[in-house]
Each structure stands twice: as structure tokens, then as C-alpha cells.
Design a protein around this motif. Structure first.
Motif, PDB file in Angstrom:
ATOM      1  N   THR A 243       0.506  -1.369   0.044  1.00 30.75           N
ATOM      2  CA  THR A 243      -0.003  -0.002   0.094  1.00 30.75           C
ATOM      3  C   THR A 243       0.848   1.275   0.100  1.00 30.75           C
ATOM      4  O   THR A 243       0.649   2.088  -0.733  1.00 30.75           O
ATOM      5  CB  THR A 243      -1.013   0.058   1.279  1.00 30.75           C
ATOM      6  N   GLU A 244       1.986   1.138   0.692  1.00 27.03           N
ATOM      7  CA  GLU A 244       2.747   2.493   0.930  1.00 27.03           C
ATOM      8  C   GLU A 244       3.502   2.532  -0.351  1.00 27.03           C
ATOM      9  O   GLU A 244       3.742   3.717  -1.075  1.00 27.03           O
ATOM     10  CB  GLU A 244       3.718   2.183   2.042  1.00 27.03           C
ATOM     11  N   GLY A 245       3.977   1.568  -1.147  1.00 28.70           N
ATOM     12  CA  GLY A 245       4.523   1.480  -2.322  1.00 28.70           C
ATOM     13  C   GLY A 245       3.688   2.068  -3.501  1.00 28.70           C
ATOM     14  O   GLY A 245       3.981   3.110  -4.176  1.00 28.70           O
ATOM     15  N   ALA A 246       2.452   1.821  -3.333  1.00 26.82           N
ATOM     16  CA  ALA A 246       1.322   2.095  -4.309  1.00 26.82           C
ATOM     17  C   ALA A 246       1.137   3.749  -4.093  1.00 26.82           C
ATOM     18  O   ALA A 246       1.170   4.406  -4.970  1.00 26.82           O
ATOM     19  CB  ALA A 246       0.165   1.479  -4.328  1.00 26.82           C
ATOM     20  N   GLY A 247       1.294   4.217  -2.839  1.00 21.70           N
ATOM     21  CA  GLY A 247       0.947   5.483  -2.511  1.00 21.70           C
ATOM     22  C   GLY A 247       2.145   6.568  -2.900  1.00 21.70           C
ATOM     23  O   GLY A 247       1.711   7.358  -3.590  1.00 21.70           O
ATOM     24  N   ILE A 248       3.217   5.848  -2.728  1.00 22.67           N
ATOM     25  CA  ILE A 248       4.397   6.679  -3.197  1.00 22.67           C
ATOM     26  C   ILE A 248       4.505   6.681  -4.718  1.00 22.67           C
ATOM     27  O   ILE A 248       4.841   7.757  -5.285  1.00 22.67           O
ATOM     28  CB  ILE A 248       5.581   5.941  -2.515  1.00 22.67           C
ATOM     29  N   GLY A 249       4.207   5.561  -5.328  1.00 21.77           N
ATOM     30  CA  GLY A 249       4.003   5.709  -6.756  1.00 21.77           C
ATOM     31  C   GLY A 249       3.133   6.645  -7.349  1.00 21.77           C
ATOM     32  O   GLY A 249       3.500   7.321  -8.390  1.00 21.77           O
ATOM     33  N   ALA A 250       1.764   6.607  -6.803  1.00 21.57           N
ATOM     34  CA  ALA A 250       0.746   7.481  -7.397  1.00 21.57           C
ATOM     35  C   ALA A 250       1.396   9.126  -7.097  1.00 21.57           C
ATOM     36  O   ALA A 250       1.265   9.715  -7.825  1.00 21.57           O
ATOM     37  CB  ALA A 250      -0.389   7.391  -6.448  1.00 21.57           C
ATOM     38  N   GLY A 251       1.984   9.282  -5.684  1.00 24.33           N
ATOM     39  CA  GLY A 251       2.353  10.721  -5.466  1.00 24.33           C
ATOM     40  C   GLY A 251       3.469  11.169  -6.468  1.00 24.33           C
ATOM     41  O   GLY A 251       3.299  12.058  -6.957  1.00 24.33           O
ATOM     42  N   GLY A 252       4.332  10.033  -6.585  1.00 25.05           N
ATOM     43  CA  GLY A 252       5.465  10.388  -7.742  1.00 25.05           C
ATOM     44  C   GLY A 252       5.019  10.638  -9.199  1.00 25.05           C
ATOM     45  O   GLY A 252       5.148  11.499  -9.985  1.00 25.05           O
ATOM     46  N   ALA A 253       4.004   9.931  -9.724  1.00 27.38           N
ATOM     47  CA  ALA A 253       3.040  10.078 -10.776  1.00 27.38           C
ATOM     48  C   ALA A 253       2.535  11.257 -10.893  1.00 27.38           C
ATOM     49  O   ALA A 253       2.700  12.151 -11.951  1.00 27.38           O
ATOM     50  CB  ALA A 253       2.207   8.856 -11.137  1.00 27.38           C
ATOM     51  N   PHE A 254       1.955  11.885  -9.745  1.00 25.41           N
ATOM     52  CA  PHE A 254       1.228  12.993  -9.427  1.00 25.41           C
ATOM     53  C   PHE A 254       2.050  14.323  -9.825  1.00 25.41           C
ATOM     54  O   PHE A 254       1.968  15.141 -10.596  1.00 25.41           O
ATOM     55  CB  PHE A 254       0.666  12.907  -8.260  1.00 25.41           C
ATOM     56  N   LEU A 255       3.460  14.248  -9.229  1.00 22.42           N
ATOM     57  CA  LEU A 255       4.223  15.131  -9.499  1.00 22.42           C
ATOM     58  C   LEU A 255       4.909  15.266 -10.951  1.00 22.42           C
ATOM     59  O   LEU A 255       5.062  16.343 -11.208  1.00 22.42           O
ATOM     60  CB  LEU A 255       5.625  14.837  -8.679  1.00 22.42           C
ATOM     61  N   PHE A 256       5.002  14.209 -11.568  1.00 17.41           N
ATOM     62  CA  PHE A 256       5.655  13.962 -12.846  1.00 17.41           C
ATOM     63  C   PHE A 256       4.530  14.640 -13.618  1.00 17.41           C
ATOM     64  O   PHE A 256       4.841  15.509 -14.595  1.00 17.41           O
ATOM     65  CB  PHE A 256       5.885  12.556 -13.496  1.00 17.41           C
TER      66      PHE A 256
END
Lengths: 430, 167
Positions: A243-256
Motif C-alpha cells: 500500500t505504501e509503495g502504491a501510494g508513493i508511486g501515485a504521489g510520484g506520478a502526480f508530481l510528474f
């Protein structure tokens, strides 16, 4: 046992009534439960299952990975992937189709859904193939097939569901998918080569590019590499829960998305709602399947199946082959998520009792699910492509897919024959 | 969605905008919460208190807020294989039957979650860390399911949506 079969029959009747599948499963599950125990228990099970599935921490990984995939699509990382693959492969005969496959594989590394991969790459990869005079069968076939890689190369929504159903470690399942994903990519490239060998006009070569241009194109994909490394590295190294990995991934994609294209509030809201819709759709099926499974477990069917296999004298490998055969047939008529939710709880105790590794079996299940996405009559990826490329007839797409389906069968055989392909990377994690 | 008449579109748009904004906000918070928790834990040695249970609550809110939206657009996975061969009258019969059965089933589910809310209220159930009351969560699920029943009843009186595979 008889009750279970009656339940499946009732489910099919309701499904063909055009009742949404989740309701069909839920209704049969509740009534079946009431028949086996009593109405009071069934009603209380109904509320319990719905509430608990809706509020489960482990499952919160699903909306976050779906969101990550949708944000990545908005960040236009797909175009950069395609350009890089094209720079290296475009000058070959069939090179644009090969570039499509490789770009799909790259996109799969940051997107957990096959449908999203096919839809996204379809928009990017089809126009250049059309421009260079590719036949529609090869163009659409390579996109639909390449898209299936979405659930094999991690992250993968299907692996998450499988992991939850069979209580396997999701990080290990993800790791297990990496090499089979590469094998699948190579098999698909083989299918492209075969297609253009038989019909050289199907895929004319594109432009040759200098090494300078190639390296420049390659350097643009750092965003994808970074996101993949962040999420998978964190999971692999045990730093994050899924879940944390997915959250970080979503956050990273959001920044991109924010940095690249000035994500407007409107687009952001659209992406969020779209992701939530996909999530709700999947959870509805999950809830339905959980209710159906509670009934199925009461009928003793999973155990009966296990005993039956033990008594039948079949060799363990023959059982695996038989199960895969069942999946290939079911995959032609059932939607992939419902297929997994309905069958995995039945099959995995059998597979486990035969002494097989459930991570390996998970990779096999993902593999047959991929095949189900491109086999007629209802290969879901094919229909998704129709939304993107309405002018290409269904028949043409399926014809173009034949070499890819053959490549899938070869790959399935390789993964069955060499479990190490799936199990080597997860073994390093323990 | 161009097939809809203006009056119908009013209902659809109100629901999609209002519920859509809530849904989007909730999912965005879920993303921010997970990121804040991880970043806080690894860089500042200070995780978000109760992140685990907040994640669960936000997940529930995401799903149940989006459920009426998915239902309204008929995006649930349905076996529409035979639509190409089904005559109009039969499709209409299927549609009415499926909507009626669906509304009934969803009503039962609405009722059961309300009962669950009652149980939580009597027992005074709360989350482990933040001591948030759980009864409103089950009641909220129930209310959003009730809204889904309304959506299905609205669909019942509309023309069936023939599957154009892949739209």
C-alpha cells in the motif's frame, strides 16, 4: 457438491439475464448460504463481507496503483517510452510493431492494468504504424498483445488480488513476474518477426536513427525508470508495504504529471474520479465473489475437489495442465477478474496439496489471464482497442493476434517447464 | 451519453458533479496520507498517527462514493456477449428484469449495512488508535447504497444501453 454446481448454474443464468456480475454472485452466494445454514446467518454474513471488504487495509493498494497508472498516462510518459523504443528498433522490418511491444513492456512497469496499457499505447503507437503503411492486423495485434504485459510485469492488479486470495506475499509475486514478463516480451517480438517474415508488406521498416539520437531518446525515459525503481525497490527491499509503495508511486506520478503538463484542477479531478470508478467496479466484483466464496466453502467443494484429484491418480503435472486447460476455455467466455475470483479459491488448495509453489502458480494464473484478454470471442483488450481505433474491424484484430496467441502458448509452456524463471527473484527476497 | 434527454441529464450531471468532487477529494487524500506517512516515518521519524485506520476509512469512502457513479454509467462488468444478437424487445425485458432484481438485491444490502451501523452504535465500536466511531461508517455505506438503489430505479425507466463493445 451438488449445491455448488447448482450455485454456479444459477450464477450463469443471472449473468446472462444481464445482471451485473457482482450482483449475480452476491445474490446466489447469499441465497445459497441461507439454504446451507439459515436466513439469519446469511443476512449477517452479507453485511459482514461487504463492510469488511470495503474497509480492508490490504486492499487499499488497489485504488493507489490504479491512480498511479492513470496519472502516468496523463504525464505522457507513454510517448517517451515509444520514442525510445522506436529509435532503437524502428529501422527494422516490423520495427514499429517491435517498438510497440517494448514500449508496452516499459509502460507495464509503472501500470498495473492490461486494459490501461493497451488503451494508452494504442493512442501513441497506432498513428506512426499507420503512417509507415503497416497492415492493421499487425498494428492492432501488437498493441492488444503488448497491452497484456500490463498484468505480468509488476505492478499488477491481478497479482494483488491473487495474493490476497491465496495469502501470498504481494512483493514476492511482483518480483516473480519480472523475468516471465521479459520472456513474454521476447516471445511477442518473435511473433512480430514471424509475421513480417511471412508477409513482408505487413510491417515496412521505419527511419534509421543515429546513436546520438538513440541515446537522447533513451535519456528521456528516466521518469519511468525512476518511478519503477522507487516502487519496486521499496517493495523488494522491504522498505514499504504494498500500500505504501502504491501510494508513493501515485504521489510520484502526480508530481510528474504536475511538472510536465501543468495538471489542471479539472484534469486532476477527472483522473481521480476515473480511478475511483475503476476501483469501485473492482471492489463490487470482489464483494460479490467473497459472498459467493463463503457459500462455496460451505458446500465443501474445494475439499471435494482436492480429494477427487488425490484419488484420481493423475500425476501432479497433469493436474496443472488440466487446470490451465480449464482456464484457457473459461478465459474465452468469462471476464478476467471474475474468472480469477471464482476459480482461484477452488484450485489453489489442490495445487498447494500437490506440493507446488503458490507464487509459481500465481504467475501461471496471470499468464492464462493474459491469454484470455486476447482470445476470441471476448478478448477484453481487443474491445478496448476498438474504442481507440474504431475503424479497424474486429476480425482483422483477431487475425493479427493469432501469432501472438501462439507465442503466449509457447511462453506458458516455458514458464510451466522452468519454475526457476518465476521463482529465482523472489527466492532472493527471503 | 448524448442519447439522454435534457431532464435526465440534469439528474446525471448533478450526481456526477457533486458525488464526483467528493470522490476525487477522498481519493486524493488517500494518496497524500500514504505519502505523508511514508515520508514522515523515514525522513522525520514521525509517522502520521492512525494512518492505518484512516487509510481504511478513506478506502471505504472512495469505493462507496464511486458506486452510484459506476452504476449510473452502467460500467459494472456485465455479460453482454449476446447483445449483438438480442432483438430489441428481449433486450428491454432483460433490462427491466435485471434492474428490478438489482434494485431489490441492493436494497437488502442497504438494510444490512444499516443494521450493522446499529450494532456498532450499541456496542460503541471505535477504531483502535484515533477512537473514531464506526457506526457512521456503516451508516454512510448504507446511505450511498440507498443512492445506488435510486440510480438503478432511474435506469429502469430508461432505454436499455446496448453494448457497443469497447466504448
Amino acid at each position: 457438491m451438488l449445491e455448488a454446481l447448482a450455485g454456479f448454474a444459477a450464477f450463469l443464468v443471472l449473468a446472462f439475464l444481464r445482471l451485473p456480475l457482482w450482483l449475480a454472485m452476491g445474490i446466489v452466494g447469499t441465497i445459497g448460504f441461507a439454504y446451507q445454514v439459515n436466513l439469519k446467518a446469511a443476512l449477517s454474513m452479507l453485511g459482514h463481507m461487504t463492510y469488511e471488504t470495503g474497509i480492508s487495509y490490504t486492499l487499499s493498494v488497489i485504488p493507489l496503483f490504479v491512480l498511479m497508472g492513470n496519472l502516468v498516462t496523463r504525464a505522457r510518459l507513454s510517448e517517451e517510452l515509444y520514442n525510445a523504443a522506436y529509435a532503437f528498433l524502428g529501422h527494422l522490418r516490423g520495427g514499429l510493431a517491435m517498438a510497440t511491444i517494448v514500449a508496452c513492456a516499459g509502460f507495464s512497469a509503472i501500470c498495473g492494468s492490461s486494459i490501461a496499457t493497451a488503451a494508452t499505447m494504442g493512442k501513441v503507437a497506432y498513428p506512426p504504424m499507420k503512417r509507415f503503411g503497416y497492415k492493421d492486423s499487425l498494428a492492432a495485434g501488437s498493441i492488444a498483445a503488448g497491452g497484456t504485459l500490463g498484468i505480468m510485469i509488476p505492478p499488477s492488479v491481478i497479482m494483488i488480488i491473487y495474493g490476497i486470495l491465496t495469502e501470498q506475499n504481494i512483493g514476492q509475486l511482483f518480483a516473480a513476474g519480472i523475468i516471465p514478463g521479459i520472456v513474454a516480451t521476447l516471445c511477442y517480438l518473435g511473433a512480430v518477426i514471424y509475421t513480417v517474415k511471412r508477409d513482408p508488406d505487413a510491417g515496412p521498416p521505419g527511419e534509421h536513427q543515429s546513436w546520438g539520437a538513440r541515446l537522447r531518446a533513451l535519456s528521456h525515459v528516466w521518469g519511468v525508470v525512476l518511478l519503477f525503481a522507487l516502487v519496486m525497490g521499496g517493495l523488494y527491499g522491504g522498505v514499504f508495504t504494498p500500500t505504501e509503495g502504491a501510494g508513493i508511486g501515485a504521489g510520484g506520478a502526480f508530481l510528474f504529471a504536475l511538472l510536465r503538463h501543468g495538471l489542471s484542477w479539472r484534469i486532476l479531478a477527472d483522473v481521480l474520479v476515473e480511478s475511483a470508478r475503476t476501483t469501485a467496479m473492482m471492489f463490487a466484483i470482489l464483494i460479490g465473489a467473497m459472498i459467493f466464496s463463503s457459500f462455496l466453502n460451505l458446500t465443501g467443494m474445494p475439499n471435494a475437489l482436492k480429494d477427487w484429484v488425490a484419488d484420481s491418480g493423475l500425476s501432479p503435472m497433469m493436474v496443472i495442465v488440466a487446470i490451465l486447460g480449464v482456464y484457457l476455455v473459461l478465459g474465452c467466455v468469462l471476464e478476467s477478474l471474475s474468472m480469477i475470483l471464482l476459480t482461484v479459491p477452488l484450485f489453489y488448495p489442490v495445487v498447494q496439496s500437490l506440493g507446488f509453489d503458490l507464487i509459481w502458480f500465481g504467475i501461471l494464473v496471470v499468464c492464462v489471464t493474459e491469454i484470455s484478454l486476447i482470445t476470441p470471442p471476448i478478448g477484453l483488450n481487443v474491445f478496448v482497442l476498438r474504442g481507440v481505433l474504431p475503424q479497424v474491424p474486429l476480425y482483422t484484430v483477431f487475425r493479427g493476434l493469432l501469432p501472438f496467441i501462439a507465442a503466449d502458448v509457447v511462453r506458458l509452456a516455458i514458464i510451466v517447464a522452468f519454475p526457476a524463471i518465476s521463482l529465482y527473484l523472489p527466492s532472493l527476497m527471503k | 451519453m448524448s442519447r439522454d434527454q435534457p431532464a435526465r441529464r440534469g439528474f446525471d450531471r448533478t450526481l456526477e458533479v457533486a458525488l464526483g468532487l467528493v470522490t476525487a477529494g477522498v481519493l486524493f487524500c488517500l494518496m497524500l496520507l500514504t505519502c505523508a506517512d511514508v515520508v514522515g516515518r523515514y525522513f522525520f521519524n514521525e509517522p502520521v498517527t492512525g494512518a492505518f485506520e484512516l487509510t481504511e476509512l478513506l478506502l471505504a469512502a472512495t469505493i462507496f462514493c464511486a458506486l452510484p457513479l459506476v452504476t449510473l454509467r452502467e460500467q459494472h462488468v456485465t455479460v453482454d456477449l449476446l447483445d449483438d444478437f438480442t432483438p430489441d424487445w428481449l433486450l428491454r425485458v432483460q433490462h427491466v428484469a435485471a434492474c428490478s432484481v438489482g434494485a431489490l438485491a441492493l436494497s437488502v444490502l442497504t438494510w444490512r449495512l444499516w443494521v450493522r451501523g446499529d450494532t456498532f452504535l450499541e456496542a460503541g465500536q471505535t477504531t483502535a488508535v484515533l477512537k473514531l466511531k464506526l457506526a457512521p461508517v456503516a451508516y454512510g455505506m448504507s446511505v450511498l447504497l440507498a443512492l445506488t438503489v435510486v440510480v438503478v430505479l432511474v435506469l429502469l425507466f430508461r432505454a436499455p444501453h446496448r453494448a457497443a463493445h469497447g466504448d
